[in-house]
Design a protein around this motif. Structure first.
Motif, PDB file in Angstrom:
ATOM      1  N   ILE A 167       0.839  -1.208   0.000  1.00  0.00           N
ATOM      2  CA  ILE A 167       0.000   0.000   0.000  1.00  0.00           C
ATOM      3  C   ILE A 167       0.870   1.253   0.000  1.00  0.00           C
ATOM      4  N   LEU A 168       1.917   1.227   0.829  1.00  0.00           N
ATOM      5  CA  LEU A 168       2.760   2.421   0.936  1.00  0.00           C
ATOM      6  C   LEU A 168       3.566   2.666  -0.330  1.00  0.00           C
ATOM      7  N   SER A 169       3.729   1.624  -1.139  1.00  0.00           N
ATOM      8  CA  SER A 169       4.514   1.822  -2.354  1.00  0.00           C
ATOM      9  C   SER A 169       3.694   2.469  -3.466  1.00  0.00           C
ATOM     10  N   LEU A 170       2.381   2.615  -3.243  1.00  0.00           N
ATOM     11  CA  LEU A 170       1.554   3.251  -4.272  1.00  0.00           C
ATOM     12  C   LEU A 170       1.594   4.762  -4.065  1.00  0.00           C
ATOM     13  N   PRO A 171       2.104   5.496  -5.044  1.00  0.00           N
ATOM     14  CA  PRO A 171       2.392   6.907  -4.823  1.00  0.00           C
ATOM     15  C   PRO A 171       1.238   7.868  -5.104  1.00  0.00           C
ATOM     16  N   GLU A 172       0.102   7.411  -5.624  1.00  0.00           N
ATOM     17  CA  GLU A 172      -0.894   8.377  -6.091  1.00  0.00           C
ATOM     18  C   GLU A 172      -1.411   9.273  -4.969  1.00  0.00           C
ATOM     19  N   SER A 173      -1.737  10.502  -5.324  1.00  0.00           N
ATOM     20  CA  SER A 173      -2.250  11.381  -4.279  1.00  0.00           C
ATOM     21  C   SER A 173      -3.758  11.253  -4.167  1.00  0.00           C
ATOM     22  N   ASN A 174      -4.425  10.822  -5.220  1.00  0.00           N
ATOM     23  CA  ASN A 174      -5.852  10.597  -5.127  1.00  0.00           C
ATOM     24  C   ASN A 174      -6.075   9.187  -4.609  1.00  0.00           C
ATOM     25  N   ARG A 175      -6.214   9.038  -3.308  1.00  0.00           N
ATOM     26  CA  ARG A 175      -6.216   7.691  -2.749  1.00  0.00           C
ATOM     27  C   ARG A 175      -7.635   7.226  -2.461  1.00  0.00           C
ATOM     28  N   PHE A 176      -8.021   6.143  -3.101  1.00  0.00           N
ATOM     29  CA  PHE A 176      -9.315   5.532  -2.847  1.00  0.00           C
ATOM     30  C   PHE A 176      -8.999   4.173  -2.260  1.00  0.00           C
ATOM     31  N   SER A 177      -8.926   4.101  -0.916  1.00  0.00           N
ATOM     32  CA  SER A 177      -8.277   2.923  -0.336  1.00  0.00           C
ATOM     33  C   SER A 177      -9.066   1.644  -0.560  1.00  0.00           C
ATOM     34  N   LYS A 178     -10.396   1.743  -0.665  1.00  0.00           N
ATOM     35  CA  LYS A 178     -11.137   0.510  -0.949  1.00  0.00           C
ATOM     36  C   LYS A 178     -10.594  -0.147  -2.207  1.00  0.00           C
ATOM     37  N   GLY A 179     -10.283   0.673  -3.192  1.00  0.00           N
ATOM     38  CA  GLY A 179      -9.719   0.151  -4.438  1.00  0.00           C
ATOM     39  C   GLY A 179      -8.283  -0.313  -4.246  1.00  0.00           C
ATOM     40  N   LEU A 180      -7.504   0.467  -3.501  1.00  0.00           N
ATOM     41  CA  LEU A 180      -6.096   0.111  -3.314  1.00  0.00           C
ATOM     42  C   LEU A 180      -5.957  -1.237  -2.611  1.00  0.00           C
ATOM     43  N   PHE A 181      -6.781  -1.447  -1.563  1.00  0.00           N
ATOM     44  CA  PHE A 181      -6.703  -2.708  -0.821  1.00  0.00           C
ATOM     45  C   PHE A 181      -6.974  -3.875  -1.754  1.00  0.00           C
ATOM     46  N   SER A 182      -7.927  -3.682  -2.637  1.00  0.00           N
ATOM     47  CA  SER A 182      -8.277  -4.760  -3.547  1.00  0.00           C
ATOM     48  C   SER A 182      -7.197  -4.927  -4.613  1.00  0.00           C
ATOM     49  N   TRP A 183      -6.596  -3.807  -5.005  1.00  0.00           N
ATOM     50  CA  TRP A 183      -5.588  -3.844  -6.077  1.00  0.00           C
ATOM     51  C   TRP A 183      -4.335  -4.605  -5.667  1.00  0.00           C
ATOM     52  N   ILE A 184      -3.914  -4.455  -4.383  1.00  0.00           N
ATOM     53  CA  ILE A 184      -2.650  -5.092  -3.992  1.00  0.00           C
ATOM     54  C   ILE A 184      -2.754  -6.611  -3.939  1.00  0.00           C
ATOM     55  N   GLY A 185      -3.953  -7.143  -3.842  1.00  0.00           N
ATOM     56  CA  GLY A 185      -4.103  -8.588  -3.851  1.00  0.00           C
ATOM     57  C   GLY A 185      -3.723  -9.234  -2.531  1.00  0.00           C
ATOM     58  N   PHE A 186      -3.026 -10.346  -2.555  1.00  0.00           N
ATOM     59  CA  PHE A 186      -2.660 -11.177  -1.387  1.00  0.00           C
ATOM     60  C   PHE A 186      -3.869 -11.989  -0.925  1.00  0.00           C
ATOM     61  N   ASP A 187      -3.591 -12.972  -0.073  1.00  0.00           N
ATOM     62  CA  ASP A 187      -4.670 -13.825   0.444  1.00  0.00           C
ATOM     63  C   ASP A 187      -5.552 -13.027   1.383  1.00  0.00           C
ATOM     64  N   THR A 188      -6.822 -12.984   1.065  1.00  0.00           N
ATOM     65  CA  THR A 188      -7.747 -12.176   1.846  1.00  0.00           C
ATOM     66  C   THR A 188      -8.861 -13.042   2.382  1.00  0.00           C
ATOM     67  N   VAL A 189      -9.230 -12.815   3.622  1.00  0.00           N
ATOM     68  CA  VAL A 189     -10.357 -13.537   4.199  1.00  0.00           C
ATOM     69  C   VAL A 189     -11.263 -12.509   4.843  1.00  0.00           C
ATOM     70  N   SER A 190     -12.559 -12.758   4.831  1.00  0.00           N
ATOM     71  CA  SER A 190     -13.443 -11.789   5.467  1.00  0.00           C
ATOM     72  C   SER A 190     -14.464 -12.500   6.326  1.00  0.00           C
ATOM     73  N   PHE A 191     -14.957 -11.805   7.328  1.00  0.00           N
ATOM     74  CA  PHE A 191     -16.063 -12.315   8.129  1.00  0.00           C
ATOM     75  C   PHE A 191     -17.023 -11.174   8.380  1.00  0.00           C
ATOM     76  N   THR A 192     -18.259 -11.511   8.685  1.00  0.00           N
ATOM     77  CA  THR A 192     -19.298 -10.492   8.816  1.00  0.00           C
ATOM     78  C   THR A 192     -19.583 -10.197  10.289  1.00  0.00           C
ATOM     79  N   TYR A 193     -19.827  -8.942  10.572  1.00  0.00           N
ATOM     80  CA  TYR A 193     -20.268  -8.602  11.926  1.00  0.00           C
ATOM     81  C   TYR A 193     -21.465  -7.683  11.825  1.00  0.00           C
ATOM     82  N   GLU A 194     -22.196  -7.596  12.933  1.00  0.00           N
ATOM     83  CA  GLU A 194     -23.418  -6.794  12.909  1.00  0.00           C
ATOM     84  C   GLU A 194     -23.082  -5.317  13.018  1.00  0.00           C
ATOM     85  N   ASN A 195     -23.658  -4.533  12.141  1.00  0.00           N
ATOM     86  CA  ASN A 195     -23.432  -3.091  12.111  1.00  0.00           C
ATOM     87  C   ASN A 195     -23.779  -2.447  13.458  1.00  0.00           C
TER      88      ASN A 195
END
Ligand code: UDP
Ligand code: MG
Length: 329
Positions: A167-195
């Motif tokens: 993430i830190l290696s991405l230099p853009e100033s217009n940062r849309f982190s939801k996209g950045l997190f997805s862009w970097i890839g790697f093994d991702t796991v998610s779980f749901t919690y109540e809002n």
């Protein structure tokens, strides 16, 4: 050495920040991990900076950075990631909408080898209109974006050190982190919690802010709107060609007749509309290029835990004023 850094962007959170810290510590201490908490005060106009400073005074595991003005959550998260030292980093909000008791579970999943652990919220307790709008937005985004973005996935997540470095290696100033997190890839796991509702204070995201954020997300992650402009142009050209051939054939077969004035006006209005819209899309991208080309730092630091000069027993050091920009080419 720290195992876990918890990065918390705070903007006008003085009402909840102490409660947040207490809950976080209560959740993390039983796990026996060595942790630090990195608070980033995003130029708050209330007493958040003082609260954070007090926390740093009373708890040696607290570090902080204070911005000179409000630079937005994306910049605050970036500053937090930059100051974090742990092998894993947990990003969370200060308003207790990201329940601290889920952090041990994230650490557990991280130990199983995942580089990104995402806590995904459901939409209980949210207004029907907002839910419907968000759903629609994510449907559109899924169609148009080149990276995958899932509904309910916010910034509450754990990143491994190598994911943080990516993430830190991405230099853009217009940062849309939801996209950045997805862009970097790697093994991702998610779980749901109540809002959960925010514990105190107010949400900083009004409708307009959300709309702009949405447009940002759509544009910053792809060039499909430009592609669409090309496609529209091509289709228009083809249909115009067919129409022209048909008129010519008509003239040849049936002799000359006077063509309709209405058709002409309709064609002109429709075409100029499309041209203006396309120009707008191009302008939006040019604006972004202009913005990026200034290469400004993402934020300006007012004070951090080791540059502050007023605290007891703190060495005097020159104030580092600017968040380190990107690495040199
Ligand atoms: N935040 C920030 N800078 C901003 C706006 C928000 O650091 O300009 C922080 C805020 O303090 C909170 C988190 O980002 O910790 C999420 O903000 P908020 O709760 O207002 O958003 P919501 O949960 O309503 O989406
Ligand atoms: Mg919130």
């Amino acid at each position: 050495m720290v195992d876990v850094s918890v990065v918390v962007p705070c903007f006008n959170e003085s009402e909840v920040i102490d409660a947040f810290h207490a809950e976080l510590v209560a959740a993390l201490e039983p796990t026996g991990t060595a942790f630090e908490v990195c608070y980033v005060d995003d130029g708050s106009s209330d007493l958040t900076a003082e609260h954070v400073r007090n926390l740093a005074d009373t708890d040696p595991r607290v570090r902080y950075t204070s911005f000179s003005r409000n630079f937005g959550k994306e910049s605050a998260m970036l500053a937090g990631l930059r100051m974090s030292q742990g092998d894993a980093v947990v990003l969370m909000d200060a308003d207790l909408q990201h329940p601290p008791e889920l952090v041990p579970r994230m650490l557990e999943l991280h130990r199983h080898g995942y580089d990104q652990v995402v806590a995904q919220r459901d939409r209980t307790g949210e207004g029907a209109v907002r839910t419907a709008l968000s759903r629609a937005y994510y449907r559109v985004v899924r169609r148009f974006m080149e990276v995958e973005i899932v509904d309910g996935v916010g910034d509450f997540r754990l990143l491994s050190r190598r994911a943080v470095n990516a993430i830190l290696s991405l230099p853009e100033s217009n940062r849309f982190s939801k996209g950045l997190f997805s862009w970097i890839g790697f093994d991702t796991v998610s779980f749901t919690y109540e809002n959960v509702e925010r514990a105190a204070g107010q949400s900083k995201w009004g409708g307009r802010h959300l709309l702009n954020y949405g447009i940002d997300g759509l544009l910053s992650f792809n060039s499909r709107p430009l592609r669409m402009a090309i496609h529209t142009g091509l289709w228009l050209f083809l249909s115009a060609l067919v129409y022209a051939l048909w008129i010519i054939a008509n003239v040849v077969l049936n002799g000359v007749d006077t063509p309709g004035y209405a058709t002409l006006i309709t064609a002109i209005v429709a075409l100029s509309g499309i041209q203006l819209a396309t120009l707008g899309v191009i302008g939006e991208y040019v604006g972004r290029i202009y913005h990026e080309s200034k290469r400004r730092p993402h934020y300006v630091v007012r004070e951090t835990d080791d540059t502050r000069t007023d605290g007891p027993g703190r060495p005097e050091r020159p104030l580092e004023t600017v968040g380190q920009g990107r690495s040199k080419p």
